[in-house]
Design a protein around this motif. Structure first.
Motif, PDB file in Angstrom:
ATOM      1  N   LEU A  86       0.828  -1.204   0.000  1.00 14.76           N
ATOM      2  CA  LEU A  86       0.000   0.000   0.000  1.00 14.76           C
ATOM      3  C   LEU A  86       0.864   1.256   0.000  1.00 14.76           C
ATOM      4  CD1 LEU A  86      -2.794  -0.983   2.571  1.00 14.76           C
ATOM      5  CD2 LEU A  86      -2.967  -0.901   0.082  1.00 14.76           C
ATOM      6  N   ALA A  87       1.938   1.228   0.796  1.00 18.40           N
ATOM      7  CA  ALA A  87       2.844   2.384   0.845  1.00 18.40           C
ATOM      8  C   ALA A  87       3.460   2.629  -0.529  1.00 18.40           C
ATOM      9  CB  ALA A  87       3.935   2.151   1.887  1.00 18.40           C
ATOM     10  N   GLY A  88       3.829   1.553  -1.233  1.00 20.71           N
ATOM     11  CA  GLY A  88       4.377   1.696  -2.575  1.00 20.71           C
ATOM     12  C   GLY A  88       3.356   2.279  -3.538  1.00 20.71           C
ATOM     13  N   PHE A  89       2.113   1.843  -3.407  1.00 21.39           N
ATOM     14  CA  PHE A  89       1.037   2.368  -4.248  1.00 21.39           C
ATOM     15  C   PHE A  89       0.866   3.868  -4.013  1.00 21.39           C
ATOM     16  CE2 PHE A  89      -3.318   3.547  -5.099  1.00 21.39           C
ATOM     17  CZ  PHE A  89      -3.664   2.846  -6.241  1.00 21.39           C
ATOM     18  N   ILE A  90       0.854   4.266  -2.743  1.00 22.82           N
ATOM     19  CA  ILE A  90       0.676   5.684  -2.412  1.00 22.82           C
ATOM     20  C   ILE A  90       1.856   6.505  -2.902  1.00 22.82           C
ATOM     21  CG2 ILE A  90       0.525   7.314  -0.479  1.00 22.82           C
ATOM     22  CD1 ILE A  90      -1.057   5.127   1.019  1.00 22.82           C
ATOM     23  N   GLU A  91       3.065   5.980  -2.742  1.00 23.43           N
ATOM     24  CA  GLU A  91       4.249   6.701  -3.205  1.00 23.43           C
ATOM     25  C   GLU A  91       4.186   6.947  -4.709  1.00 23.43           C
ATOM     26  OE1 GLU A  91       7.690   8.659  -3.776  1.00 23.43           O
ATOM     27  OE2 GLU A  91       6.663   8.303  -1.867  1.00 23.43           O
ATOM     28  N   ALA A  92       3.711   5.961  -5.464  1.00 26.97           N
ATOM     29  CA  ALA A  92       3.588   6.134  -6.914  1.00 26.97           C
ATOM     30  C   ALA A  92       2.622   7.271  -7.239  1.00 26.97           C
ATOM     31  CB  ALA A  92       3.117   4.833  -7.564  1.00 26.97           C
ATOM     32  N   ARG A  93       1.545   7.400  -6.467  1.00 27.50           N
ATOM     33  CA  ARG A  93       0.584   8.493  -6.691  1.00 27.50           C
ATOM     34  C   ARG A  93       1.170   9.826  -6.265  1.00 27.50           C
ATOM     35  NH1 ARG A  93      -0.529   3.598  -8.214  1.00 27.50           N
ATOM     36  NH2 ARG A  93      -2.435   3.566  -9.462  1.00 27.50           N
ATOM     37  N   LEU A  94       1.982   9.821  -5.215  1.00 30.16           N
ATOM     38  CA  LEU A  94       2.651  11.062  -4.792  1.00 30.16           C
ATOM     39  C   LEU A  94       3.582  11.555  -5.895  1.00 30.16           C
ATOM     40  CD1 LEU A  94       3.541  10.217  -1.073  1.00 30.16           C
ATOM     41  CD2 LEU A  94       1.744  11.750  -1.887  1.00 30.16           C
ATOM     42  N   VAL A  95       4.271  10.627  -6.554  1.00 34.50           N
ATOM     43  CA  VAL A  95       5.125  11.007  -7.676  1.00 34.50           C
ATOM     44  C   VAL A  95       4.290  11.651  -8.777  1.00 34.50           C
ATOM     45  CG1 VAL A  95       6.580  10.109  -9.541  1.00 34.50           C
ATOM     46  CG2 VAL A  95       6.900   9.286  -7.202  1.00 34.50           C
ATOM     47  N   GLY A  96       3.113  11.075  -9.035  1.00 35.67           N
ATOM     48  CA  GLY A  96       2.227  11.647 -10.040  1.00 35.67           C
ATOM     49  C   GLY A  96       1.759  13.040  -9.678  1.00 35.67           C
ATOM     50  N   ILE A  97       1.423  13.256  -8.401  1.00 40.34           N
ATOM     51  CA  ILE A  97       1.003  14.581  -7.953  1.00 40.34           C
ATOM     52  C   ILE A  97       2.168  15.562  -8.065  1.00 40.34           C
ATOM     53  CG2 ILE A  97       0.240  15.905  -5.940  1.00 40.34           C
ATOM     54  CD1 ILE A  97      -1.323  13.439  -5.054  1.00 40.34           C
ATOM     55  N   ASP A  98       3.342  15.108  -7.675  1.00 44.35           N
ATOM     56  CA  ASP A  98       4.544  15.937  -7.786  1.00 44.35           C
ATOM     57  C   ASP A  98       4.761  16.395  -9.229  1.00 44.35           C
ATOM     58  OD1 ASP A  98       6.530  17.189  -6.410  1.00 44.35           O
ATOM     59  OD2 ASP A  98       7.576  15.370  -5.807  1.00 44.35           O
ATOM     60  N   GLU A  99       4.562  15.498 -10.165  1.00 48.04           N
ATOM     61  CA  GLU A  99       4.748  15.836 -11.578  1.00 48.04           C
ATOM     62  C   GLU A  99       3.722  16.860 -12.044  1.00 48.04           C
ATOM     63  OE1 GLU A  99       4.480  12.027 -13.393  1.00 48.04           O
ATOM     64  OE2 GLU A  99       6.568  11.466 -12.952  1.00 48.04           O
ATOM     65  N   GLN A 100       2.465  16.717 -11.585  1.00 49.32           N
ATOM     66  CA  GLN A 100       1.436  17.682 -11.966  1.00 49.32           C
ATOM     67  C   GLN A 100       1.729  19.060 -11.394  1.00 49.32           C
ATOM     68  OE1 GLN A 100      -1.116  17.204 -14.105  1.00 49.32           O
ATOM     69  NE2 GLN A 100      -0.278  15.165 -14.452  1.00 49.32           N
ATOM     70  N   VAL A 101       2.184  19.084 -10.143  1.00 52.97           N
ATOM     71  CA  VAL A 101       2.532  20.362  -9.511  1.00 52.97           C
ATOM     72  C   VAL A 101       3.679  21.033 -10.270  1.00 52.97           C
ATOM     73  CG1 VAL A 101       3.547  21.408  -7.436  1.00 52.97           C
ATOM     74  CG2 VAL A 101       1.705  19.719  -7.219  1.00 52.97           C
ATOM     75  N   ALA A 102       4.697  20.250 -10.597  1.00 50.46           N
ATOM     76  CA  ALA A 102       5.845  20.800 -11.324  1.00 50.46           C
ATOM     77  C   ALA A 102       5.428  21.327 -12.694  1.00 50.46           C
ATOM     78  CB  ALA A 102       6.925  19.729 -11.476  1.00 50.46           C
ATOM     79  N   GLN A 103       4.509  20.621 -13.348  1.00 50.10           N
ATOM     80  CA  GLN A 103       4.062  21.038 -14.672  1.00 50.10           C
ATOM     81  C   GLN A 103       3.320  22.369 -14.599  1.00 50.10           C
ATOM     82  OE1 GLN A 103       1.862  18.044 -16.799  1.00 50.10           O
ATOM     83  NE2 GLN A 103       0.875  19.540 -18.138  1.00 50.10           N
ATOM     84  N   VAL A 104       2.398  22.479 -13.630  1.00 49.13           N
ATOM     85  CA  VAL A 104       1.644  23.724 -13.488  1.00 49.13           C
ATOM     86  C   VAL A 104       2.565  24.860 -13.070  1.00 49.13           C
ATOM     87  CG1 VAL A 104      -0.210  24.889 -12.221  1.00 49.13           C
ATOM     88  CG2 VAL A 104      -0.499  22.512 -12.953  1.00 49.13           C
ATOM     89  N   ARG A 105       3.500  24.584 -12.167  1.00 54.58           N
ATOM     90  CA  ARG A 105       4.425  25.631 -11.720  1.00 54.58           C
ATOM     91  C   ARG A 105       5.276  26.140 -12.889  1.00 54.58           C
ATOM     92  NH1 ARG A 105       5.621  27.038  -6.755  1.00 54.58           N
ATOM     93  NH2 ARG A 105       4.955  25.093  -5.775  1.00 54.58           N
ATOM     94  N   LYS A 106       5.681  25.237 -13.760  1.00 52.06           N
ATOM     95  CA  LYS A 106       6.483  25.625 -14.919  1.00 52.06           C
ATOM     96  C   LYS A 106       5.686  26.509 -15.877  1.00 52.06           C
ATOM     97  CE  LYS A 106       9.122  23.593 -18.745  1.00 52.06           C
ATOM     98  NZ  LYS A 106       9.550  22.310 -19.383  1.00 52.06           N
ATOM     99  N   LEU A 107       4.392  26.186 -16.025  1.00 56.61           N
ATOM    100  CA  LEU A 107       3.550  26.935 -16.950  1.00 56.61           C
ATOM    101  C   LEU A 107       2.971  28.204 -16.344  1.00 56.61           C
ATOM    102  CD1 LEU A 107       1.530  23.945 -18.477  1.00 56.61           C
ATOM    103  CD2 LEU A 107       3.342  25.249 -19.603  1.00 56.61           C
ATOM    104  N   LEU A 108       3.026  28.319 -15.026  1.00 59.30           N
ATOM    105  CA  LEU A 108       2.318  29.398 -14.330  1.00 59.30           C
ATOM    106  C   LEU A 108       2.702  30.803 -14.815  1.00 59.30           C
ATOM    107  CD1 LEU A 108       0.190  29.971 -12.224  1.00 59.30           C
ATOM    108  CD2 LEU A 108       1.966  29.934 -10.469  1.00 59.30           C
ATOM    109  N   PRO A 109       4.002  31.150 -14.944  1.00 57.32           N
ATOM    110  CA  PRO A 109       4.327  32.515 -15.420  1.00 57.32           C
ATOM    111  C   PRO A 109       3.703  32.840 -16.777  1.00 57.32           C
ATOM    112  CG  PRO A 109       6.270  31.442 -14.527  1.00 57.32           C
ATOM    113  CD  PRO A 109       5.212  30.396 -14.624  1.00 57.32           C
ATOM    114  N   GLN A 110       3.768  31.905 -17.707  1.00 60.37           N
ATOM    115  CA  GLN A 110       3.189  32.134 -19.027  1.00 60.37           C
ATOM    116  C   GLN A 110       1.671  32.197 -18.960  1.00 60.37           C
ATOM    117  OE1 GLN A 110       5.010  32.824 -21.783  1.00 60.37           O
ATOM    118  NE2 GLN A 110       3.030  33.344 -22.700  1.00 60.37           N
ATOM    119  N   ILE A 111       1.085  31.338 -18.101  1.00 58.22           N
ATOM    120  CA  ILE A 111      -0.370  31.361 -17.929  1.00 58.22           C
ATOM    121  C   ILE A 111      -0.830  32.725 -17.433  1.00 58.22           C
ATOM    122  CG2 ILE A 111      -2.270  30.435 -16.537  1.00 58.22           C
ATOM    123  CD1 ILE A 111      -0.853  27.720 -16.640  1.00 58.22           C
ATOM    124  N   LEU A 112      -0.142  33.238 -16.421  1.00 57.86           N
ATOM    125  CA  LEU A 112      -0.517  34.537 -15.853  1.00 57.86           C
ATOM    126  C   LEU A 112      -0.303  35.658 -16.865  1.00 57.86           C
ATOM    127  CD1 LEU A 112       0.925  34.148 -12.237  1.00 57.86           C
ATOM    128  CD2 LEU A 112      -1.456  33.995 -12.949  1.00 57.86           C
TER     129      LEU A 112
END
Length: 289
Positions: free
Chosen positions: A154-180
């Motif tokens: 279960l911990a491994g499953f959750i960690e894999a989802r945390l990696v996915g959330i981390d990637e989404q956050v990084a993607q939005v943060r990268k696009l944020l200046p241009q978005i604004l």
């Protein structure tokens, strides 16, 4: 037993312990539950041990609905001799003659089946209690091992989802200046077309205000903080289910805010993906002790 690992609440344990006149067989099953809810099914000979068994369970587990069944089996080895209660046999024969004087003599095998005619071998109460407690510990240890094995998955499953959330956050943060910037230019163009007579400073103020509402940098920071905290909790182990459940609520809060502030397709898609990942984690967290 040490409790420094992530544990599932779904598990099974079984143990058999022999003693001179029989065998103590334990079977345990547990499923997820908000609290620790034990259910014992014990033969009468083991009732006096229930308080001690409950205490051992309470010291080992923190959450889960646990069903525990004890079966005491008599030894099935070669019989070395039978002790017949001769006085009881004579009473049975006498009673039969009184009821039906002319009837055929009693069938010996039927007489032997009568309760108390054959004396049961005496059981050493202390030896039996020791076997029951030993079997309980063995089955409980097996259950904990299985809980920890599934907890690691279960911990491994959750960690894999945390990696996915981390990637989404990084993607939005990268696009944020241009978005604004794009949002600012779009608003300025629209306002200037519609409101040529309005004070330019007022337009800039309105643009700045709208851009501030679209800025999700704070939500991204909090999502990263929740990712780090979830990893810390998983690493520490122990009874962490309630803490993880709270963190899933916090993840959802930030994802909802991000969704409400979404002004372009990129952030909308990221918010949707975040909610999917968070829901997948939440379902698994429900089964962690």
């Amino acid at each position: 037993m040490a409790n420094n690992k992530v544990r599932s609440m779904t598990s099974f344990g079984r143990a058999e312990v022999n003693f001179s006149t029989g065998t103590a067989v334990w079977e345990m099953r547990s499923v997820n539950h908000r609290y620790l809810e034990p259910h014992f099914r014990l033969p009468e000979a083991a009732r006096a041990l229930e308080p001690k068994l409950r205490e051992l369970l309470r010291k080992t587990l923190n959450r889960g609905k646990v069903e525990m069944n004890l079966n005491l089996k008599a030894s099935s080895g070669e019989v070395t001799g039978l002790q017949v209660n001769q006085a009881l046999v004579e009473e049975l024969v006498k009673a039969a003659r009184q009821v039906a004087p002319e009837s055929q003599p009693l069938n010996p095998l039927e007489v032997l089946k009568w309760p108390g005619v054959i004396a049961e071998p005496e059981t050493d109460a202390d030896e039996q209690a020791s076997a029951i407690l030993t079997g309980f510990q063995q089955a409980l240890t097996q259950m904990v091992d299985n809980r920890e094995r599934e907890g690691a998955e279960l911990a491994g499953f959750i960690e894999a989802r945390l990696v996915g959330i981390d990637e989404q956050v990084a993607q939005v943060r990268k696009l944020l200046p241009q978005i604004l910037q794009n949002q600012r230019e779009k608003l300025r163009s629209r306002l200037e077309e519609l409101l040529e007579e309005i004070d330019k400073d007022r337009i800039e103020q309105e643009i700045a205000l709208l851009a501030q509402k679209a800025d999700v940098d704070e939500e991204l920071d909090r999502l990263e903080a929740h990712i780090n905290e979830t990893r810390r909790v998983l690493k520490n182990g122990g009874p962490i289910g309630r803490r993880l459940d709270f963190l899933m609520q916090e993840f959802n809060r930030e994802a909802n805010t991000l969704s409400s502030k979404a002004v372009v397709t990129d952030t909308t898609q990221a918010a949707v993906e975040l909610k999917v990942l968070i829901e997948q984690m939440r379902e698994q967290v429900q089964n962690i002790e």
